[in-house]
Motif scaffolding. Sequence first.
Motif, PDB file in Angstrom:
ATOM      1  N   ALA A  80      21.052 -28.951  -9.736  1.00 51.41           N
ATOM      2  CA  ALA A  80      20.063 -28.143 -10.456  1.00 51.41           C
ATOM      3  C   ALA A  80      20.698 -27.415 -11.633  1.00 51.41           C
ATOM      4  O   ALA A  80      20.152 -27.417 -12.753  1.00 51.41           O
ATOM      5  N   TRP A  81      21.838 -26.785 -11.404  1.00 54.16           N
ATOM      6  CA  TRP A  81      22.502 -26.027 -12.464  1.00 54.16           C
ATOM      7  C   TRP A  81      22.961 -26.937 -13.599  1.00 54.16           C
ATOM      8  O   TRP A  81      22.698 -26.660 -14.780  1.00 54.16           O
ATOM      9  N   THR A  82      23.677 -28.021 -13.256  1.00 53.23           N
ATOM     10  CA  THR A  82      24.225 -28.890 -14.305  1.00 53.23           C
ATOM     11  C   THR A  82      23.127 -29.613 -15.070  1.00 53.23           C
ATOM     12  O   THR A  82      23.234 -29.806 -16.284  1.00 53.23           O
ATOM     13  N   ASN A  83      22.049 -29.999 -14.405  1.00 52.31           N
ATOM     14  CA  ASN A  83      20.926 -30.619 -15.120  1.00 52.31           C
ATOM     15  C   ASN A  83      20.308 -29.633 -16.108  1.00 52.31           C
ATOM     16  O   ASN A  83      20.011 -29.987 -17.248  1.00 52.31           O
ATOM     17  N   LYS A  84      20.121 -28.402 -15.655  1.00 54.62           N
ATOM     18  CA  LYS A  84      19.529 -27.382 -16.526  1.00 54.62           C
ATOM     19  C   LYS A  84      20.399 -27.128 -17.747  1.00 54.62           C
ATOM     20  O   LYS A  84      19.886 -26.981 -18.876  1.00 54.62           O
ATOM     21  N   GLU A  85      21.716 -27.071 -17.536  1.00 57.70           N
ATOM     22  CA  GLU A  85      22.642 -26.770 -18.631  1.00 57.70           C
ATOM     23  C   GLU A  85      23.087 -28.010 -19.403  1.00 57.70           C
ATOM     24  O   GLU A  85      23.899 -27.914 -20.323  1.00 57.70           O
ATOM     25  N   LYS A  86      22.583 -29.165 -19.007  1.00 54.87           N
ATOM     26  CA  LYS A  86      22.944 -30.451 -19.629  1.00 54.87           C
ATOM     27  C   LYS A  86      24.452 -30.705 -19.564  1.00 54.87           C
ATOM     28  O   LYS A  86      25.090 -31.087 -20.538  1.00 54.87           O
ATOM     29  N   ILE A  87      24.975 -30.450 -18.376  1.00 54.15           N
ATOM     30  CA  ILE A  87      26.371 -30.760 -18.058  1.00 54.15           C
ATOM     31  C   ILE A  87      26.362 -31.978 -17.151  1.00 54.15           C
ATOM     32  O   ILE A  87      25.725 -31.959 -16.093  1.00 54.15           O
ATOM     33  N   THR A  88      27.024 -33.044 -17.543  1.00 50.88           N
ATOM     34  CA  THR A  88      27.139 -34.186 -16.642  1.00 50.88           C
ATOM     35  C   THR A  88      28.068 -33.827 -15.499  1.00 50.88           C
ATOM     36  O   THR A  88      29.162 -33.306 -15.717  1.00 50.88           O
ATOM     37  N   CYS A  89      27.633 -34.110 -14.279  1.00 49.63           N
ATOM     38  CA  CYS A  89      28.413 -33.790 -13.087  1.00 49.63           C
ATOM     39  C   CYS A  89      28.659 -35.060 -12.282  1.00 49.63           C
ATOM     40  O   CYS A  89      27.727 -35.627 -11.691  1.00 49.63           O
ATOM     41  N   PHE A  90      29.913 -35.520 -12.284  1.00 49.91           N
ATOM     42  CA  PHE A  90      30.293 -36.652 -11.444  1.00 49.91           C
ATOM     43  C   PHE A  90      30.544 -36.115 -10.037  1.00 49.91           C
ATOM     44  O   PHE A  90      31.664 -35.741  -9.691  1.00 49.91           O
ATOM     45  N   TYR A  91      29.477 -36.066  -9.252  1.00 46.75           N
ATOM     46  CA  TYR A  91      29.589 -35.480  -7.918  1.00 46.75           C
ATOM     47  C   TYR A  91      30.498 -36.350  -7.051  1.00 46.75           C
ATOM     48  O   TYR A  91      30.445 -37.573  -7.089  1.00 46.75           O
ATOM     49  N   PHE A  92      31.343 -35.663  -6.271  1.00 47.58           N
ATOM     50  CA  PHE A  92      32.270 -36.361  -5.387  1.00 47.58           C
ATOM     51  C   PHE A  92      31.768 -36.231  -3.949  1.00 47.58           C
ATOM     52  O   PHE A  92      31.786 -35.135  -3.402  1.00 47.58           O
ATOM     53  N   GLU A  93      31.310 -37.285  -3.324  1.00 44.22           N
ATOM     54  CA  GLU A  93      31.278 -38.638  -3.806  1.00 44.22           C
ATOM     55  C   GLU A  93      30.096 -39.356  -3.200  1.00 44.22           C
ATOM     56  O   GLU A  93      29.340 -38.773  -2.412  1.00 44.22           O
ATOM     57  N   ALA A  94      29.929 -40.627  -3.509  1.00 41.90           N
ATOM     58  CA  ALA A  94      28.764 -41.367  -3.038  1.00 41.90           C
ATOM     59  C   ALA A  94      28.819 -41.642  -1.533  1.00 41.90           C
ATOM     60  O   ALA A  94      27.924 -41.248  -0.788  1.00 41.90           O
ATOM     61  N   PHE A  95      29.858 -42.318  -1.080  1.00 43.96           N
ATOM     62  CA  PHE A  95      29.974 -42.743   0.320  1.00 43.96           C
ATOM     63  C   PHE A  95      31.283 -42.232   0.923  1.00 43.96           C
ATOM     64  O   PHE A  95      32.303 -42.150   0.236  1.00 43.96           O
ATOM     65  N   ASP A  96      31.244 -41.925   2.197  1.00 42.16           N
ATOM     66  CA  ASP A  96      32.485 -41.588   2.906  1.00 42.16           C
ATOM     67  C   ASP A  96      33.465 -42.752   2.797  1.00 42.16           C
ATOM     68  O   ASP A  96      33.070 -43.920   2.844  1.00 42.16           O
ATOM     69  N   GLU A  97      34.754 -42.426   2.647  1.00 40.74           N
ATOM     70  CA  GLU A  97      35.800 -43.447   2.540  1.00 40.74           C
ATOM     71  C   GLU A  97      36.909 -43.141   3.549  1.00 40.74           C
ATOM     72  O   GLU A  97      37.703 -42.219   3.332  1.00 40.74           O
ATOM     73  N   PRO A  98      36.989 -43.900   4.640  1.00 41.67           N
ATOM     74  CA  PRO A  98      37.934 -43.592   5.722  1.00 41.67           C
ATOM     75  C   PRO A  98      39.409 -43.730   5.356  1.00 41.67           C
ATOM     76  O   PRO A  98      40.260 -43.200   6.077  1.00 41.67           O
ATOM     77  N   TRP A  99      39.736 -44.373   4.259  1.00 46.49           N
ATOM     78  CA  TRP A  99      41.140 -44.551   3.892  1.00 46.49           C
ATOM     79  C   TRP A  99      41.757 -43.255   3.353  1.00 46.49           C
ATOM     80  O   TRP A  99      42.986 -43.107   3.328  1.00 46.49           O
ATOM     81  N   LYS A 100      40.924 -42.317   2.951  1.00 45.79           N
ATOM     82  CA  LYS A 100      41.433 -41.105   2.310  1.00 45.79           C
ATOM     83  C   LYS A 100      42.397 -40.334   3.226  1.00 45.79           C
ATOM     84  O   LYS A 100      43.372 -39.759   2.764  1.00 45.79           O
ATOM     85  N   ASP A 101      42.071 -40.292   4.502  1.00 46.44           N
ATOM     86  CA  ASP A 101      42.965 -39.692   5.499  1.00 46.44           C
ATOM     87  C   ASP A 101      43.013 -40.666   6.670  1.00 46.44           C
ATOM     88  O   ASP A 101      42.420 -40.439   7.723  1.00 46.44           O
ATOM     89  N   SER A 102      43.718 -41.752   6.464  1.00 43.85           N
ATOM     90  CA  SER A 102      43.659 -42.892   7.386  1.00 43.85           C
ATOM     91  C   SER A 102      44.197 -42.580   8.772  1.00 43.85           C
ATOM     92  O   SER A 102      43.856 -43.261   9.741  1.00 43.85           O
ATOM     93  N   HIS A 103      45.036 -41.563   8.895  1.00 47.35           N
ATOM     94  CA  HIS A 103      45.634 -41.230  10.190  1.00 47.35           C
ATOM     95  C   HIS A 103      44.819 -40.198  10.966  1.00 47.35           C
ATOM     96  O   HIS A 103      45.161 -39.864  12.098  1.00 47.35           O
ATOM     97  N   ASN A 104      43.754 -39.693  10.353  1.00 47.62           N
ATOM     98  CA  ASN A 104      42.935 -38.678  11.014  1.00 47.62           C
ATOM     99  C   ASN A 104      41.479 -38.891  10.627  1.00 47.62           C
ATOM    100  O   ASN A 104      41.039 -38.437   9.568  1.00 47.62           O
ATOM    101  N   LYS A 105      40.730 -39.563  11.455  1.00 52.94           N
ATOM    102  CA  LYS A 105      39.342 -39.899  11.113  1.00 52.94           C
ATOM    103  C   LYS A 105      38.481 -38.658  10.924  1.00 52.94           C
ATOM    104  O   LYS A 105      37.443 -38.714  10.269  1.00 52.94           O
ATOM    105  N   ASN A 106      38.900 -37.525  11.478  1.00 53.86           N
ATOM    106  CA  ASN A 106      38.138 -36.287  11.340  1.00 53.86           C
ATOM    107  C   ASN A 106      38.591 -35.437  10.152  1.00 53.86           C
ATOM    108  O   ASN A 106      38.084 -34.337   9.954  1.00 53.86           O
ATOM    109  N   GLY A 107      39.556 -35.922   9.379  1.00 56.92           N
ATOM    110  CA  GLY A 107      40.038 -35.175   8.221  1.00 56.92           C
ATOM    111  C   GLY A 107      38.959 -35.021   7.169  1.00 56.92           C
ATOM    112  O   GLY A 107      38.137 -35.920   6.942  1.00 56.92           O
TER     113      GLY A 107
END
Length: 430
Positions: free
Chosen positions: A344-371
């Motif tokens: 809402a804020w970035t749209n109003k202010e016309k700031i492009t926001c690359f929100y992080f992120e689209a889908f969960d990615e299990p490799w990011k903390d591969s040794h701890n699935k709950n990380g």
Amino acid sequence: MKIKTNIAFFQLSKVFLLMGSLCLLFSCNSKSESQEMNAKPTEISAKELLGNPNYQAICYGGYRKNTRAIEPTINQIKEDLKILAALNIKIVRTYNVHYKEVLNLLEAITQLKKEDANFEMYVMLGAWIDCKNAWTDLEPIHNEESDRNAIEIAEAVRLTNAYPEIIKIIAVGNEAMVNWATSYYVTPNIILKWVNHLQNLKKQNKLAKEVWITSSDDFASWGGGDTSYHTKDLEDLIKAVDYVSMHTYPYHNTHYNPDFWQTSSNENHFDELQKVNTAMVRAQLFAQKQYENVKAYVHSISPNKPIHIGETGWASSSDGHYGIHGSKASDEYKQALYYQSMRAWTNKEKITCFYFEAFDEPWKDSHNKNGSENHFGIFTVDGKAKFALWNLVDEKVFSNLKRDGNKIKKTYSGDKELLMKSVLAPPKKE
């Protein structure tokens, strides 16, 4: 993310006003808004894309497993892109070019454009930058660079020239200048070298002049935090890029800089949910403050330089710093409030926001699935829509769309009462 930033105390009346705005967000019909101005231009540049609320942006990685050795196929990425397109996402951000995933992404977009002349998806292409000895047993040398950088940049140029209708932005490095990235960060002169190289290629007609060049980095790296970052090289870099791509993470600051997050004695009469809601308002104001700090510094050097958000997000689960025994920041309810308020804020202010992120990615903390790093997606790995998107499931925005054979359904089987049992108020200030 770890640089201490002082957050001014906001009057409760303002907090409650913002809380009301947050609540209203969930009643908005995103689908109808996205259809208001859906006419596809014959040609569009980064200058026209960035700051345009009709072109929503997101960070994308399609990895399904806990290793990047198993890369998403073209068909899997096409499924993902159709899901994102239903959200009015039209720009995706990538991080490097040395995995096949990027090629598969570009081919997936190409195929979808051939299948549907009105399909639009553009790419902010990341080129990964490292210092010498990064990710090795040797001591990193931060003012010297990896030999790999030249290869990465050359491939980024090749891909941009091969897919000119898709790739509109090149980002030199990802959080590559911030000092807490101890394994790989480089000094700004190295980023400046490659930004100037790409700008010179544009002057030589070896890269399209319309392609915008940036570096995507932490707010502190862009001068919005500790003054130790305020160097001549950074000033020159600010002048050299076409726009500044800054990152802000109130989520991480709930652990590293919790003053804004913890509940105060003034909130003793609040119930638990009120404490959560007011804390999330403060979180969004925290992000706004970091943006304004970057803006103040950047515009003191280059007054008209555009500034957009290359990364911000909120994890929905954690067993570490941000979980039940830490800052208690992680759950789908808080993630939803942050996602909706930032949009809402970035749209109003016309700031492009690359929100992080689209889908969960299990490799990011591969040794701890709950990380926490595995749980920043607004969709789960198996395609369930997290609470931020439940209203869109109700509106059937994702009808006939699947991820790996799974229909897009709500997490928690749509049981909000069950979801809310996971929601904890922030700790009290000591």
